[in-house]
Structure formats: structure tokens, C-alpha cells
Design a protein around this motif. Structure first.
Motif, short mmCIF file in Angstrom:
data_model
loop_
_atom_site.label_atom_id
_atom_site.label_comp_id
_atom_site.label_asym_id
_atom_site.label_seq_id
_atom_site.Cartn_x
_atom_site.Cartn_y
_atom_site.Cartn_z
N ASP A 105 4.27 -50.05 16.59
CA ASP A 105 4.54 -50.52 15.22
C ASP A 105 3.30 -51.16 14.63
O ASP A 105 2.94 -50.95 13.47
CB ASP A 105 5.67 -51.56 15.22
N ILE A 106 2.66 -52.00 15.46
CA ILE A 106 1.46 -52.70 15.02
C ILE A 106 0.39 -51.68 14.61
O ILE A 106 -0.25 -51.82 13.57
CB ILE A 106 0.92 -53.59 16.17
N LEU A 107 0.24 -50.67 15.45
CA LEU A 107 -0.78 -49.66 15.17
C LEU A 107 -0.52 -48.96 13.84
O LEU A 107 -1.43 -48.80 13.03
CB LEU A 107 -0.81 -48.61 16.29
N SER A 108 0.77 -48.57 13.62
CA SER A 108 1.03 -47.83 12.38
C SER A 108 0.88 -48.74 11.16
O SER A 108 0.44 -48.30 10.11
CB SER A 108 2.41 -47.17 12.44
N GLU A 109 1.24 -50.03 11.32
CA GLU A 109 1.07 -50.95 10.20
C GLU A 109 -0.42 -51.15 9.90
O GLU A 109 -0.84 -51.20 8.74
CB GLU A 109 1.74 -52.30 10.54
N SER A 158 5.38 -59.97 19.17
CA SER A 158 6.80 -59.68 19.42
C SER A 158 7.17 -58.25 18.98
O SER A 158 8.25 -57.77 19.27
CB SER A 158 7.68 -60.69 18.68
N ARG A 159 6.24 -57.61 18.27
CA ARG A 159 6.52 -56.23 17.83
C ARG A 159 5.99 -55.23 18.86
O ARG A 159 5.02 -55.50 19.54
CB ARG A 159 5.78 -55.95 16.50
N LEU A 219 -4.41 -61.41 19.72
CA LEU A 219 -3.26 -60.63 20.19
C LEU A 219 -2.06 -61.49 20.53
O LEU A 219 -1.04 -60.99 20.99
CB LEU A 219 -3.67 -59.82 21.43
N GLY A 220 -2.17 -62.80 20.34
CA GLY A 220 -1.06 -63.68 20.75
C GLY A 220 -0.91 -63.65 22.26
O GLY A 220 -1.89 -63.72 22.98
N GLY A 262 3.75 -57.55 10.67
CA GLY A 262 3.26 -57.52 12.03
C GLY A 262 1.81 -57.93 12.11
O GLY A 262 1.32 -58.32 13.17
N ILE A 263 1.14 -57.85 10.98
CA ILE A 263 -0.29 -58.17 10.98
C ILE A 263 -0.60 -59.20 9.89
O ILE A 263 -0.17 -59.04 8.74
CB ILE A 263 -1.13 -56.90 10.72
#
Lengths: 272, 222
Positions: B30-34, B25-26, B59-60, B8-9
């Protein structure tokens, strides 16, 4: 038959539903169908409560069932043969549900095809939906052009009706119309029951009619003779609803009168 | 990566500092936890120790809220040498415009339906019992609120709930939940609003709103 002719005679299909069970869906279906037939329309009632059929009982046609809707779907007979003619009305027919199968034995598309075929023959096709919001309800709703939501003036029934209206709006149906059944005027007067205005305010859909609580309805159901033939208040209410379905403007029944008052009113209208 | 899932990152080094691409797209959570894993995990931690470095976050297509930005900044704060220079969304301002904006929606929220919204919402219509209206900002209902309303759903304690008819089954502001008394006095439901005082929900007549939102008060130029 030419294309335009077929188009002109195209009927309308109406699903009668409620969410909650026991509010009088089947009774309403039968009586609306009967009242429409009494107005001279060609009407077919379709019972989609497969496994728990009872329209036939309410109409007193139980012993005349030879083929049912599942027989039509599984092509054991053609649609015309499965239609049961009513005892009293010449233009009222019933397509009975199967008692031995369950809801999953029919699909939306199969019902849609049957309804489409019936609409060629009849002015009104009244579809009685099973209770609940599961498969059976979804299938019943799929075949309809219009929807009628039945509720009683009780909190639980109104909640469920609200849920069903939300679900019907998601289908591409026009906004459903409302019938409030089993109104006990003495209870609403002392605040023990929601009144008509409260129910309409919450559900915010067009009110098609109100039906007073009437012992005669139960008696008629047991005898297999729809109350719509009757001159009771409930019978009159159903006939009024049938007129409104056909686009006539009919005022709502006045409920907060004594029974004797009803008798007198009937006399004024030349019924008694 | 091993099982073929795209991370995701993506992090890239450039001459201006570090570029963080956050996959749009996530789900943001999810992004935060990754990101938390990448920044705080002990094995990876060594990579981050070093001289001060500028960080650019791409951020796309995603736009984020003020609260989401704060969450990101908080994560990066765990690494003192990483300094966020700026955020970037493709062709749009990176922040979702919602501050002090109010948007209108019409309709009926019926039993079993959930209407979720980001920002301040003016809802013209009824919310029926069993229905839910939820917003990250204020909720104003021009109609009857009979269901559940949750304002400030991401933690904004300043959020309020106002309604022409405030007769809810439940009110929530930020993380405070309250239920109205079991018996209603019908005269006490018209033109009300609910707000938070001392971590409790209070209900007042709308005419008193100017006390809570004095910054918004209109004053005649006498």
C-alpha cells in the motif's frame, strides 16, 4: 459426592474423525466403543453427525431411540434419559444424533457441556465426528481430550487425514493417533495400494492400529452387530486397538497371511 | 483525508531536506502504491521539480528487506532531484537481517498449511502433499519435501531448494514453475537440490551444490 471422588472417576473423551467420508469413521467408533466395553470399561458413544446419524443403525439400536442429543440441548429431557443402552453390553451406551435437524443446531459449548457431564459417568466417551472439516467437525473436535484419525491406505484419504491432523493440532488437542482401515494386503504387496509404513511416514503420528479389509465388517454393520464381538481379523484388530487405548502394548496384526492362516492363528490363541 | 483515513505517507520539510514518514501499520505494498501516486502523478509532479534535495526515509517500527529497499529507490529514481540520504527504523537497523543468514524451524507442514518465511530457511521435518513452504531465500529441508516449495518468492533467481527427500508436487523458484515427471524413480529423490538455469528448474544431486554455490565452498587449508 466429594470433589476428589468426582476427579478420580473423570473419564476421557475421544473424537474419531477422518476428513474424507466413507473411510469407516462410524464403524471404527462403534467398534472401538464396543471393544472398550468388552474390556469392562463404561463407554458412551456420541453421534455428532446431526442430520445423517448412523451409529444407531450400526449398533442395531435404531428402533430404541426416543430422545436424541438435540432433545438434551433443547432441554426436552435430561441427559440420562436420552442415553440408549446397548443390546449386548451392559456398560455401553449411545447418545444418538437428531435426524431432522442440521449441524448448526448445536454449538461447541453445548457439546462440551454434554461431554463433560458424560465424563463424570463413563470411563470413555467416544465422539463420532461427521466427515468434512466444517462446522460439524469443529464442534465434534471441541468436546474431545484425544483424537483418533481414521484413514484408508489411499492417496486421497491420506491427504484429507493430513489436513485434519493439521487442524486438530491447531485446537489444543494432543497429537492425534492414527488408525489405518481397510488394508488389502494383496494390493499393498503388488504396489497397488500404499502400505502401512508409507502412510505412517507421511502422516508422522503415532499408529494406534491397522484394520484389514473384511467383508464381515459390512455384514456386521448391516446386521447391527459390531464386528468387535466377532473372531474375524477385523474384530480382533478393533479389540487390540481398544487395549492400546488403555495403554497396553499389543503388537500389530500380521496381515500378509492367508485367511486359513488366520484361522490357525486363532486356534493357537484359543479362539476357535 | 476527506474520509478520515490517515495517509500512509507524511512528508515534512526540514533544513536538511525532505522527511518521508512511511506508516508502519500499513502493508508495504500500500505504501509503495501511495508513494508511486505521490511521486508520479502529474498534478503533484510540479512540487517535485526543483533543486536537488536530500531525502530521509523514516520507516517507524518497520524493517525492510533488500528487495523492498530497491523498490523504494526505484520509485525515487523517477525524480532526479530527490536523493535518498538514508533509511531509518526506530531503534533497529532498517534492513531485515537475512542475507546469508539461515534460520531453522522444525515441524510438519501438512496439507492445507502454508509456511511462509523471509530469508533462508532450514526446515527440519516434512512438507506433505498439499502443504506449501515459501521463502524469499533458499529452502533447505531436512526431511521429505512432498508438497510445494517456492524459493526466492520475491524474485531471487539465485535461490535454491534442497531436500533430503526431494519428491515435491511442484517446485517454484522466483517466477519459474515446474512439475516433476509423473513417474518417479525412487532412487532419484534422495539428497537433491533444485536451482534455476536458463529460466528452467534443474535438479541435481546435493554433492554438486558446490558448483552452484562455489562462494560457499569449504576448502581445507592444505
Amino acid at each position: 459426592m466429594s470433589f476428589s471422588e468426582g476427579w478420580d472417576t473423570m473419564g476421557e473423551s475421544i473424537v474419531v474423525t477422518s476428513g474424507k467420508g466413507g473411510v469407516g469413521k462410524s464403524t471404527t467408533s462403534v467398534n472401538i466403543g464396543t471393544a472398550l466395553a468388552l474390556c469392562g470399561k463404561r463407554v458412551c458413544l456420541v453421534d455428532t453427525d446431526i442430520g445423517l446419524r448412523n451409529l444407531d443403525v450400526l449398533m442395531g439400536l435404531e428402533n430404541r431411540i426416543i430422545y436424541d442429543i438435540i432433545d438434551v440441548i433443547e432441554e426436552r429431557c435430561d441427559l440420562k434419559k436420552a442415553l440408549i443402552k446397548d443390546k449386548r453390553c451392559n456398560d455401553l451406551y449411545l447418545l444418538a444424533a437428531a435426524q431432522t435437524k442440521d449441524k448448526s443446531s448445536i454449538t461447541s459449548n453445548q457439546l462440551r457441556r454434554i461431554i463433560a457431564e458424560l465424563k463424570d459417568e463413563f470411563d470413555y466417551v467416544v465422539i463420532d465426528s461427521p466427515a468434512g472439516i466444517e462446522l460439524g467437525f469443529q464442534i465434534a473436535a471441541a468436546g474431545a481430550d484425544q483424537a483418533i484419525v481414521v484413514t484408508t491406505p489411499e492417496n486421497a484419504a491420506v491427504r484429507d487425514a493430513d489436513r485434519v491432523i493439521g487442524l486438530l493440532e491447531k485446537e489444543k488437542l494432543p497429537t492425534p493417533k492414527l488408525i489405518i482401515n481397510r488394508i488389502k494386503s494383496h494390493l499393498t504387496k503388488n504396489g497397488g495400494m500404499m502400505d502401512v509404513d508409507e502412510v505412517v511416514a507421511v502422516l508422522a503420528i503415532h499408529l494406534l492400529g491397522i484394520v484389514p479389509d473384511d467383508e464381515q465388517v459390512i455384514r456386521a454393520g448391516n446386521l447391527g452387530e459390531p464386528i468387535a464381538f466377532d473372531n474375524s481379523p477385523a474384530g480382533k484388530a478393533y479389540r487390540n486397538i481398544a487395549k492400546r487405548i488403555q495403554g497396553e502394548m499389543v503388537p500389530l496384526l500380521v496381515l500378509d497371511r492367508e485367511v486359513s492362516m488366520f484361522r490357525r492363528m486363532k486356534k493357537w490363541f484359543g479362539f476357535a | 483525508m476527506v474520509n478520515g483515513v490517515k495517509p500512509g505517507i507524511t512528508i515534512k520539510g526540514t533544513k536538511d531536506g525532505l522527511l518521508f514518514y512511511l506508516d508502519d501499520s500499513r502493508p508495504f505494498s500500500d505504501i509503495l502504491s501511495e508513494l508511486r501516486h505521490k511521486l508520479e502523478d502529474d498534478h503533484a509532479a510540479k512540487i517535485w521539480d526543483g533543486p536537488e534535495m536530500n531525502v530521509l526515509i523514516k520507516l517507524g517500527k518497520r524493517q525492510i528487506t533488500k528487495l523492498e529497499e530497491m523498490a523504494l529507490r526505484e520509485l525515487f529514481a523517477s525524480r532526479k532531484n530527490l536523493i535518498i540520504k538514508h533509511f531509518e527504523s526506530d531503534g533497529k537497523p532498517y534492513l531485515l537481517e537475512q542475507e546469508s543468514e539461515i534460520q531453522m524451524r522444525v515441524g510438519t507442514v501438512r496439507s492445507g498449511q502454508i509456511f511462509s518465511f523471509e530469508g533462508n530457511i532450514l526446515f527440519v521435518g516434512d512438507i506433505n502433499p498439499g502443504g506449501v513452504i515459501r521463502s524469499t531465500g533458499d529452502i533447505y529441508v531436512l526431511g521429505a519435501l512432498r508438497g510445494l516449495a517456492h524459493a526466492g518468492s520475491q524474485g531471487d533467481q539465485q535461490a535454491i531448494i534442497a531436500a533430503s527427500v526431494l519428491k515435491p508436487t511442484q517446485l517454484r523458484i522466483a517466477d519459474v514453475i515446474s512439475r516433476p515427471p509423473d513417474r518417479w524413480d525412487e532412487s532419484e529423490v534422495g539428497m537433491r537440490f533444485a536451482y534455476l538455469v536458463d529460466h528452467q528448474i534443474a535438479v541435481e544431486r546435493l554433492v554438486h551444490l558446490s558448483k552452484i554455490r562455489s562462494d560457499k565452498e569449504w576448502k581445507g587449508n592444505r
